[in-house]
Design a protein around this motif. Structure first.
Motif, PDB file in Angstrom:
ATOM      1  N   PHE A   3       0.851  -1.177   0.000  1.00 11.06           N
ATOM      2  CA  PHE A   3       0.000   0.000   0.000  1.00 11.06           C
ATOM      3  C   PHE A   3       0.885   1.224   0.000  1.00 11.06           C
ATOM      4  O   PHE A   3       1.831   1.297   0.775  1.00 11.06           O
ATOM      5  CB  PHE A   3      -0.887   0.037   1.255  1.00 11.06           C
ATOM      6  CG  PHE A   3      -1.896  -1.045   1.296  1.00 11.06           C
ATOM      7  CD1 PHE A   3      -3.053  -0.938   0.551  1.00 11.06           C
ATOM      8  CD2 PHE A   3      -1.700  -2.164   2.061  1.00 11.06           C
ATOM      9  CE1 PHE A   3      -3.996  -1.937   0.581  1.00 11.06           C
ATOM     10  CE2 PHE A   3      -2.638  -3.158   2.106  1.00 11.06           C
ATOM     11  CZ  PHE A   3      -3.802  -3.047   1.359  1.00 11.06           C
ATOM     12  N   LEU A   4       0.584   2.162  -0.847  1.00 14.76           N
ATOM     13  CA  LEU A   4       1.373   3.375  -0.901  1.00 14.76           C
ATOM     14  C   LEU A   4       0.481   4.580  -0.657  1.00 14.76           C
ATOM     15  O   LEU A   4       0.043   5.243  -1.582  1.00 14.76           O
ATOM     16  CB  LEU A   4       2.073   3.498  -2.255  1.00 14.76           C
ATOM     17  CG  LEU A   4       3.085   2.410  -2.545  1.00 14.76           C
ATOM     18  CD1 LEU A   4       3.602   2.543  -3.949  1.00 14.76           C
ATOM     19  CD2 LEU A   4       4.212   2.426  -1.558  1.00 14.76           C
ATOM     20  N   PRO A   5       0.161   4.846   0.612  1.00 16.84           N
ATOM     21  CA  PRO A   5      -0.604   6.060   0.885  1.00 16.84           C
ATOM     22  C   PRO A   5       0.343   7.239   0.746  1.00 16.84           C
ATOM     23  O   PRO A   5       1.166   7.474   1.602  1.00 16.84           O
ATOM     24  CB  PRO A   5      -1.083   5.863   2.323  1.00 16.84           C
ATOM     25  CG  PRO A   5      -0.100   4.927   2.941  1.00 16.84           C
ATOM     26  CD  PRO A   5       0.484   4.099   1.816  1.00 16.84           C
ATOM     27  N   TRP A   6       0.276   7.921  -0.323  1.00 21.27           N
ATOM     28  CA  TRP A   6       1.287   8.908  -0.654  1.00 21.27           C
ATOM     29  C   TRP A   6       0.646  10.153  -1.228  1.00 21.27           C
ATOM     30  O   TRP A   6      -0.265  10.098  -2.010  1.00 21.27           O
ATOM     31  CB  TRP A   6       2.218   8.300  -1.701  1.00 21.27           C
ATOM     32  CG  TRP A   6       3.279   9.207  -2.160  1.00 21.27           C
ATOM     33  CD1 TRP A   6       3.195  10.123  -3.160  1.00 21.27           C
ATOM     34  CD2 TRP A   6       4.589   9.314  -1.648  1.00 21.27           C
ATOM     35  NE1 TRP A   6       4.367  10.779  -3.307  1.00 21.27           N
ATOM     36  CE2 TRP A   6       5.243  10.314  -2.391  1.00 21.27           C
ATOM     37  CE3 TRP A   6       5.271   8.677  -0.635  1.00 21.27           C
ATOM     38  CZ2 TRP A   6       6.550  10.665  -2.142  1.00 21.27           C
ATOM     39  CZ3 TRP A   6       6.570   9.038  -0.410  1.00 21.27           C
ATOM     40  CH2 TRP A   6       7.191  10.012  -1.149  1.00 21.27           C
ATOM     41  N   ALA A  27       3.944  12.798  -7.852  1.00 26.74           N
ATOM     42  CA  ALA A  27       4.185  12.038  -6.623  1.00 26.74           C
ATOM     43  C   ALA A  27       3.688  10.598  -6.767  1.00 26.74           C
ATOM     44  O   ALA A  27       4.354   9.655  -6.327  1.00 26.74           O
ATOM     45  CB  ALA A  27       3.507  12.720  -5.441  1.00 26.74           C
ATOM     46  N   LEU A  28       2.521  10.416  -7.389  1.00 23.14           N
ATOM     47  CA  LEU A  28       1.990   9.073  -7.592  1.00 23.14           C
ATOM     48  C   LEU A  28       2.893   8.277  -8.531  1.00 23.14           C
ATOM     49  O   LEU A  28       3.164   7.096  -8.294  1.00 23.14           O
ATOM     50  CB  LEU A  28       0.562   9.131  -8.133  1.00 23.14           C
ATOM     51  CG  LEU A  28      -0.115   7.785  -8.388  1.00 23.14           C
ATOM     52  CD1 LEU A  28      -0.198   6.959  -7.105  1.00 23.14           C
ATOM     53  CD2 LEU A  28      -1.492   7.992  -8.979  1.00 23.14           C
ATOM     54  N   THR A  29       3.368   8.905  -9.575  1.00 27.11           N
ATOM     55  CA  THR A  29       4.281   8.247 -10.515  1.00 27.11           C
ATOM     56  C   THR A  29       5.545   7.795  -9.788  1.00 27.11           C
ATOM     57  O   THR A  29       6.020   6.673  -9.978  1.00 27.11           O
ATOM     58  CB  THR A  29       4.639   9.193 -11.680  1.00 27.11           C
ATOM     59  OG1 THR A  29       3.430   9.594 -12.326  1.00 27.11           O
ATOM     60  CG2 THR A  29       5.545   8.527 -12.688  1.00 27.11           C
ATOM     61  N   ASP A  30       6.072   8.656  -8.937  1.00 22.99           N
ATOM     62  CA  ASP A  30       7.267   8.322  -8.161  1.00 22.99           C
ATOM     63  C   ASP A  30       6.976   7.180  -7.185  1.00 22.99           C
ATOM     64  O   ASP A  30       7.782   6.262  -7.024  1.00 22.99           O
ATOM     65  CB  ASP A  30       7.761   9.561  -7.411  1.00 22.99           C
ATOM     66  CG  ASP A  30       9.075   9.326  -6.695  1.00 22.99           C
ATOM     67  OD1 ASP A  30       9.999   8.753  -7.318  1.00 22.99           O
ATOM     68  OD2 ASP A  30       9.176   9.710  -5.509  1.00 22.99           O
ATOM     69  N   ALA A  31       5.805   7.211  -6.549  1.00 18.79           N
ATOM     70  CA  ALA A  31       5.429   6.160  -5.601  1.00 18.79           C
ATOM     71  C   ALA A  31       5.261   4.817  -6.324  1.00 18.79           C
ATOM     72  O   ALA A  31       5.678   3.775  -5.811  1.00 18.79           O
ATOM     73  CB  ALA A  31       4.136   6.532  -4.884  1.00 18.79           C
ATOM     74  N   MET A  36       7.066  -0.575  -7.457  1.00 16.00           N
ATOM     75  CA  MET A  36       7.422  -1.622  -8.417  1.00 16.00           C
ATOM     76  C   MET A  36       8.845  -2.134  -8.162  1.00 16.00           C
ATOM     77  O   MET A  36       9.107  -3.331  -8.248  1.00 16.00           O
ATOM     78  CB  MET A  36       7.269  -1.112  -9.842  1.00 16.00           C
ATOM     79  CG  MET A  36       5.815  -0.884 -10.225  1.00 16.00           C
ATOM     80  SD  MET A  36       5.601  -0.090 -11.824  1.00 16.00           S
ATOM     81  CE  MET A  36       5.838  -1.503 -12.892  1.00 16.00           C
ATOM     82  N   PHE A  37       9.740  -1.223  -7.821  1.00 20.34           N
ATOM     83  CA  PHE A  37      11.109  -1.634  -7.488  1.00 20.34           C
ATOM     84  C   PHE A  37      11.121  -2.516  -6.241  1.00 20.34           C
ATOM     85  O   PHE A  37      11.759  -3.561  -6.216  1.00 20.34           O
ATOM     86  CB  PHE A  37      12.005  -0.406  -7.264  1.00 20.34           C
ATOM     87  CG  PHE A  37      13.329  -0.758  -6.647  1.00 20.34           C
ATOM     88  CD1 PHE A  37      14.335  -1.328  -7.419  1.00 20.34           C
ATOM     89  CD2 PHE A  37      13.552  -0.542  -5.300  1.00 20.34           C
ATOM     90  CE1 PHE A  37      15.552  -1.678  -6.847  1.00 20.34           C
ATOM     91  CE2 PHE A  37      14.763  -0.885  -4.722  1.00 20.34           C
ATOM     92  CZ  PHE A  37      15.769  -1.459  -5.493  1.00 20.34           C
ATOM     93  N   LEU A  38      10.381  -2.104  -5.206  1.00 20.50           N
ATOM     94  CA  LEU A  38      10.356  -2.885  -3.968  1.00 20.50           C
ATOM     95  C   LEU A  38       9.720  -4.257  -4.177  1.00 20.50           C
ATOM     96  O   LEU A  38      10.183  -5.251  -3.603  1.00 20.50           O
ATOM     97  CB  LEU A  38       9.609  -2.119  -2.872  1.00 20.50           C
ATOM     98  CG  LEU A  38      10.319  -0.874  -2.350  1.00 20.50           C
ATOM     99  CD1 LEU A  38       9.419  -0.100  -1.396  1.00 20.50           C
ATOM    100  CD2 LEU A  38      11.637  -1.237  -1.680  1.00 20.50           C
ATOM    101  N   ALA A  39       8.658  -4.325  -4.993  1.00 20.55           N
ATOM    102  CA  ALA A  39       8.026  -5.615  -5.288  1.00 20.55           C
ATOM    103  C   ALA A  39       9.008  -6.538  -6.011  1.00 20.55           C
ATOM    104  O   ALA A  39       9.096  -7.732  -5.708  1.00 20.55           O
ATOM    105  CB  ALA A  39       6.764  -5.404  -6.121  1.00 20.55           C
ATOM    106  N   LEU A  40       9.750  -5.993  -6.955  1.00 18.73           N
ATOM    107  CA  LEU A  40      10.755  -6.767  -7.683  1.00 18.73           C
ATOM    108  C   LEU A  40      11.865  -7.233  -6.744  1.00 18.73           C
ATOM    109  O   LEU A  40      12.241  -8.403  -6.741  1.00 18.73           O
ATOM    110  CB  LEU A  40      11.335  -5.924  -8.820  1.00 18.73           C
ATOM    111  CG  LEU A  40      12.372  -6.590  -9.708  1.00 18.73           C
ATOM    112  CD1 LEU A  40      11.713  -7.678 -10.547  1.00 18.73           C
ATOM    113  CD2 LEU A  40      13.020  -5.556 -10.610  1.00 18.73           C
ATOM    114  N   ILE A  60      -2.992   4.791  -3.163  1.00 15.94           N
ATOM    115  CA  ILE A  60      -4.075   5.610  -2.638  1.00 15.94           C
ATOM    116  C   ILE A  60      -3.666   7.067  -2.758  1.00 15.94           C
ATOM    117  O   ILE A  60      -2.548   7.429  -2.401  1.00 15.94           O
ATOM    118  CB  ILE A  60      -4.354   5.271  -1.162  1.00 15.94           C
ATOM    119  CG1 ILE A  60      -4.707   3.789  -1.032  1.00 15.94           C
ATOM    120  CG2 ILE A  60      -5.477   6.138  -0.612  1.00 15.94           C
ATOM    121  CD1 ILE A  60      -4.581   3.254   0.360  1.00 15.94           C
ATOM    122  N   THR A  61      -4.575   7.882  -3.254  1.00 12.17           N
ATOM    123  CA  THR A  61      -4.329   9.317  -3.343  1.00 12.17           C
ATOM    124  C   THR A  61      -5.442  10.050  -2.610  1.00 12.17           C
ATOM    125  O   THR A  61      -6.549   9.540  -2.484  1.00 12.17           O
ATOM    126  CB  THR A  61      -4.247   9.796  -4.809  1.00 12.17           C
ATOM    127  OG1 THR A  61      -3.966  11.199  -4.815  1.00 12.17           O
ATOM    128  CG2 THR A  61      -5.522   9.527  -5.572  1.00 12.17           C
TER     129      THR A  61
END
Length: 134
Positions: A3-6, A27-31, A36-40, A60-61
């Motif tokens: 989850f990326l509440p960002w 900000a959403l693009t960066d999140a 995606m990097f962390l999932a990989l 989540i925005t």
């Protein structure tokens, strides 16, 4: 599940944004990129090979305009914003990003990470219950 509440602000991003939706989209693009990097990375550690699809990425925005633009066929007027929103839509369609939800600002758990004096109770509750609803 990640989850990326960002939500970001224009002064904390590497690019100056003149309209709030542009800052939120950046900000959403960066999140998403970070998620995606962390999932990989996690899938390589857990499975021994890259399988990022084992961790669905849900974002989540608190910006309702961004949320509505991601879920409609209407185009925004700024060209760069149009490109960024189209990129996020493609990630949603290809299921690289499971979903992008909306949360009202007053219930945004990440506020304590970005705003001075914001309550950390919503974030602590979310972590403790391991549940997020939007």
């Amino acid at each position: 599940m990640v989850f990326l509440p960002w939500h970001g602000s224009p002064r904390k991003l590497s690019q100056l944004c003149l309209v709030p939706i542009a800052a939120e989209t950046l900000a959403l693009t960066d999140a998403i990129d970070t998620g995606m990097f962390l999932a990989l990375f996690y899938s390589e550690m857990a499975c021994g090979r890259a399988k990022p699809e084992i961790i669905p990425l849900e974002c989540i925005t608190n910006n309702q305009s961004l949320f509505e633009n991601l879920h409609s066929t209407n185009l925004v007027c700024e060209k760069q914003l149009m490109t960024d929103i189209s990129g996020i839509k493609e990630l949603l369609q290809s299921k690289q990003v499971e979903s992008v939800g909306w949360s009202p600002t007053k219930t945004q758990p990440a506020d304590c990470l970005t705003k001075k004096g914001a309550s950390s109770l919503p974030l602590l509750q979310m972590i403790e219950e391991e549940v997020w609803s939007f």
